[in-house]
Design an enzyme around this catalytic site. Structure first.
Site, PDB file in Angstrom:
ATOM      1  N   GLY A   1       0.165   4.894  -0.469  1.00 15.33           N
ATOM      2  CA  GLY A   1      -0.720   6.043  -0.641  1.00 15.33           C
ATOM      3  C   GLY A   1      -2.225   5.841  -0.633  1.00 15.33           C
ATOM      4  O   GLY A   1      -2.949   6.819  -0.807  1.00 15.33           O
TER       5      GLY A   1
ATOM      6  N   CYS B   1      -3.708   9.642   4.519  1.00 17.73           N
ATOM      7  CA  CYS B   1      -2.418   9.674   3.837  1.00 17.73           C
ATOM      8  C   CYS B   1      -2.415  10.711   2.722  1.00 17.73           C
ATOM      9  O   CYS B   1      -3.383  10.813   1.970  1.00 17.73           O
ATOM     10  CB  CYS B   1      -2.238   8.278   3.269  1.00 17.73           C
ATOM     11  SG  CYS B   1      -0.940   8.128   2.114  1.00 17.73           S
TER      12      CYS B   1
ATOM     13  N   GLY C   1       0.844  -1.200   0.000  1.00 15.66           N
ATOM     14  CA  GLY C   1       0.000   0.000   0.000  1.00 15.66           C
ATOM     15  C   GLY C   1       0.874   1.243   0.000  1.00 15.66           C
ATOM     16  O   GLY C   1       1.498   1.556   1.007  1.00 15.66           O
TER      17      GLY C   1
ATOM     18  N   GLY D   1      -6.899   2.072   2.299  1.00 19.11           N
ATOM     19  CA  GLY D   1      -7.807   2.360   1.195  1.00 19.11           C
ATOM     20  C   GLY D   1      -9.143   1.647   1.249  1.00 19.11           C
ATOM     21  O   GLY D   1      -9.974   1.850   0.364  1.00 19.11           O
TER      22      GLY D   1
ATOM     23  N   GLU E   1       3.156  14.011   5.299  1.00 21.41           N
ATOM     24  CA  GLU E   1       2.491  13.224   4.258  1.00 21.41           C
ATOM     25  C   GLU E   1       1.288  12.502   4.843  1.00 21.41           C
ATOM     26  O   GLU E   1       0.862  11.453   4.353  1.00 21.41           O
ATOM     27  CB  GLU E   1       3.470  12.236   3.630  1.00 21.41           C
ATOM     28  CG  GLU E   1       4.463  12.906   2.711  1.00 21.41           C
ATOM     29  CD  GLU E   1       5.445  11.934   2.076  1.00 21.41           C
ATOM     30  OE1 GLU E   1       5.068  10.783   1.857  1.00 21.41           O
ATOM     31  OE2 GLU E   1       6.581  12.357   1.823  1.00 21.41           O
TER      32      GLU E   1
ATOM     33  N   TYR F   1      -8.955  10.485  13.830  1.00 22.11           N
ATOM     34  CA  TYR F   1      -8.137   9.520  13.078  1.00 22.11           C
ATOM     35  C   TYR F   1      -7.038  10.323  12.412  1.00 22.11           C
ATOM     36  O   TYR F   1      -7.300  11.382  11.841  1.00 22.11           O
ATOM     37  CB  TYR F   1      -9.011   8.834  12.025  1.00 22.11           C
ATOM     38  CG  TYR F   1      -8.208   8.002  11.043  1.00 22.11           C
ATOM     39  CD1 TYR F   1      -7.617   6.812  11.437  1.00 22.11           C
ATOM     40  CD2 TYR F   1      -8.021   8.422   9.726  1.00 22.11           C
ATOM     41  CE1 TYR F   1      -6.875   6.055  10.544  1.00 22.11           C
ATOM     42  CE2 TYR F   1      -7.285   7.665   8.825  1.00 22.11           C
ATOM     43  CZ  TYR F   1      -6.712   6.486   9.244  1.00 22.11           C
ATOM     44  OH  TYR F   1      -5.978   5.732   8.365  1.00 22.11           O
TER      45      TYR F   1
HETATM   46  P1  XMP Z   1      -6.940   3.247   5.994  1.00 29.99           P
HETATM   47  O1  XMP Z   1      -7.377   3.668   4.628  1.00 29.99           O
HETATM   48  O2  XMP Z   1      -7.401   1.873   6.352  1.00 29.99           O
HETATM   49  O3  XMP Z   1      -5.351   3.192   5.926  1.00 29.99           O
HETATM   50  O4  XMP Z   1      -7.286   4.241   7.028  1.00 29.99           O
HETATM   51  C1  XMP Z   1      -4.521   2.795   6.967  1.00 29.99           C
HETATM   52  C2  XMP Z   1      -3.078   2.825   6.503  1.00 29.99           C
HETATM   53  O5  XMP Z   1      -2.669   4.149   6.143  1.00 29.99           O
HETATM   54  C3  XMP Z   1      -1.237   4.204   6.179  1.00 29.99           C
HETATM   55  N1  XMP Z   1      -0.818   5.432   6.854  1.00 29.99           N
HETATM   56  C4  XMP Z   1      -0.200   6.469   6.262  1.00 29.99           C
HETATM   57  N2  XMP Z   1       0.208   6.635   5.001  1.00 29.99           N
HETATM   58  N3  XMP Z   1       1.026   8.798   5.573  1.00 29.99           N
HETATM   59  C5  XMP Z   1       0.863   7.789   4.669  1.00 29.99           C
HETATM   60  O6  XMP Z   1       1.291   7.929   3.515  1.00 29.99           O
HETATM   61  C6  XMP Z   1       0.626   8.699   6.876  1.00 29.99           C
HETATM   62  O7  XMP Z   1       0.786   9.618   7.675  1.00 29.99           O
HETATM   63  C7  XMP Z   1      -0.013   7.462   7.235  1.00 29.99           C
HETATM   64  N4  XMP Z   1      -0.482   7.003   8.402  1.00 29.99           N
HETATM   65  C8  XMP Z   1      -0.975   5.769   8.131  1.00 29.99           C
HETATM   66  C9  XMP Z   1      -0.773   2.985   6.932  1.00 29.99           C
HETATM   67  O8  XMP Z   1      -0.210   2.095   6.005  1.00 29.99           O
HETATM   68  C10 XMP Z   1      -2.059   2.449   7.553  1.00 29.99           C
HETATM   69  O9  XMP Z   1      -2.029   1.086   7.849  1.00 29.99           O
END
Ligand code: XMP
Length: 501
Positions: A321, A326, A319, A360, A437, A407
């Site tokens: 992005g 994110c 994953g 995602g 980011e 969140y």
């Molecule tokens: P969902 O869509 O389930 O995604 O809320 C959770 C995942 O998002 C990632 N994550 C980040 N990616 N910047 C990023 O590019 C961030 O600050 C960030 N924080 C979390 C991470 O892989 C998580 O499991």
């Protein structure tokens, strides 16, 4: 167990399949699954068992994200109880994270192996705080602090609920060892149960011949275990839990402490997992912990997955992005649409190493699509973070009375600030200088995560049934080699018809 596996590494030189062109630029909302003739009479019998790593399986293929607004102790406990697993985040001190691991491991199991104790000269005030802090209902009392010599037991009921006794010693109120029912270590669960019922007790301390504490059996844990045969447990009946570590600095020390506390799997989680930083981290990790199940990520390409496979990891987290909090794609243009990424990775590594789809997921159907296009399990962040079990408070909007929870992406300024402020305040400025980011947002409060997992389980079983199979494993076997025979690409009109409500 894990470890650099020459066979696995060699498999990366096997011919990978080419990514089907229909997946390029595609993600979850781009396909529907073509229904197949059904074979199950009741959806309850549909198995969703799937691999987290080569040697760890889950009855519910769901992993809660290692984010400070998603997975703390309560989330990790509930995830494992419900058949998934939680990965405890690393935005906390090593000590706090190891303590969180220990709390999850201690919270369930037929035997609490190292039950918490207070000495007989501890005060009632201390006992009250102890019970609140560790959320337990009774404390074993030892003769002298740290000596593990059983003196008695103090349950919630024994503690005066009115004022005036705070400075008194617990020995005055406890049930002394002479009046306690105890058993020897190794007593079979059935016998322990029988004994507890005969004496109408809820806790059974296990001791050796010289009254040294060897464990504790609790009625609650036995009942819970029976009610949830699908919980994720280790060989001793304790809940499974994972711990995230970084790739630099004190990451090996963090890993060591978390493993010592009982972590079942370690996740090296960095934004760009296809990197020299990752290579060095995995090599250093393997030289210290050769056999520990290791998940690494994130990557989003075939090359990234093969790179991790060659390093001998036990699962690949995919994953770049897609996560809700994110901003990587927006800020850097780097990223791969998530379904393409999963498919590309599966085409490269096949079933030689399990794949975790990370980020995602907005609807339950996305989980199913991830699983039939390449993933073995799916990591969820935002979908689980509006719950009672996620860290943080429920906030109520004074205008609308809507309840929400925070969140946030782990590289959001708020998350970076808090992690650094607690650990090393002098680094806060430098930390915040790196442009973010990730972002913070409020999401609707949704009650217990148990309800969400129940819904996800039901929808996944239903999806397996529409796919004409009796288990997720069988659907994956059928679909993974030829997903395009099962997936229908959607036109804009079809997408509106499907999703606009
Ligand atoms: P969902 O869509 O389930 O995604 O809320 C959770 C995942 O998002 C990632 N994550 C980040 N990616 N910047 C990023 O590019 C961030 O600050 C960030 N924080 C979390 C991470 O892989 C998580 O499991």
């Amino acid at each position: 167990m894990g470890g650099p596996n020459p066979q696995k590494a060699a498999s990366s030189s096997q011919a990978s399949r080419a990514l089907e062109k229909e997946f390029v630029g595609r993600t979850y909302d781009d396909f529907l699954f073509r229904p197949q003739a059904g074979h199950v009479s009741t959806r309850r019998e549909v198995s969703l068992r799937s691999k987290l790593t080569q040697h760890l399986e889950l009855e519910l293929p769901i992993v809660s994200a290692n984010m400070d607004s998603v997975t703390g102790v309560a989330m990790a406990q509930t995830m494992a109880l419900e058949g998934g697993i939680g990965i405890l985040h690393r935005a906390q001190s090593i000590e706090a994270q190891a303590d969180a691991v220990a709390r999850v491991k201690r919270s369930q199991g037929y035997v609490v192996e190292e039950p918490l104790c207070l000495p007989r000269d501890a005060t009632i005030r201390e006992a009250r705080e102890f019970i609140r802090k560790h959320r337990i209902t009774g404390i074993l009392i030892e003769e002298r602090r740290g000596k593990r010599q059983l003196a008695g037991m103090l349950s919630n009921r024994d503690i005066p609920w009115f004022e005036g006794h705070d400075s008194e010693k617990v020995e005055r109120f406890m049930t002394p060892i002479e009046r306690l029912v105890t058993a020897a270590q190794g007593i079979p669960v059935e016998n322990a149960e029988q004994l507890m019922f005969e004496h109408r007790i809820e806790k059974l301390p296990l001791i050796d011949a010289s009254s040294r504490i060897q464990g504790l059996v609790t009625k609650k844990d036995i009942i819970l275990a029976r009610q949830r045969p699908y919980s994720s447990k280790d060989a001793k009946g304790r809940l499974l839990v994972g711990a995230a570590i970084g790739a630099r600095g004190d990451f090996l020390e963090r890993a060591g402490e978390c493993l010592q506390a009982g972590a079942d799997v370690v996740v090296i989680d960095i934004a760009h997992g296809h990197s020299v930083v990752m290579r060095e981290a995995v090599e250093a990790f393997r030289s210290r912990f050769a056999a520990v199940p290791l998940v690494c990520g994130n990557v989003g390409t075939a090359e990234g997955a093969l790179f991790l496979l060659d390093l001998g990891v036990d699962a690949i987290k995919v994953g770049i992005g897609p996560g809700r909090g994110c901003r990587t794609r927006l800020e850097t243009a780097a990223g791969v649409p998530q379904l393409q990424a999963l498919r590309e990775v599966w085409c490269a590594v096949g079933e030689s190493v399990p794949v975790i789809a990370d980020g995602g997921v907005r609807n339950d159907k996305d989980i199913f699509l991830a699983l039939v296009c390449g993933a073995s399990t799916v990591m969820l962040g935002s979908m689980l973070s509006g719950t009672d079990e996620s860290p943080g408070r429920v906030i109520e909007d004074p205008g609308t009375r809507e309840k929400r929870k925070i969140y946030r992406g782990m590289t959001s300024p708020q998350a970076v600030f808090e992690a650094l402020y607690d650990e090393s305040p002098e680094d806060v400025d430098a930390g915040l200088e790196t442009p973010a980011e990730g972002q913070e947002m409020q999401i609707p409060y949704q009650g217990s995560v148990v309800d969400i997992l129940h819904r996800v389980r039901g929808h996944l079983r239903s999806a397996v049934s529409y796919a004409g199979e009796v288990s997720l494993a069988r659907v994956r076997e059928q679909v993974l080699p030829h997903p395009l025979q099962y997936l229908i690409p959607l036109s804009e009109a079809a997408r509106r018809e499907s999703y606009d409500r």
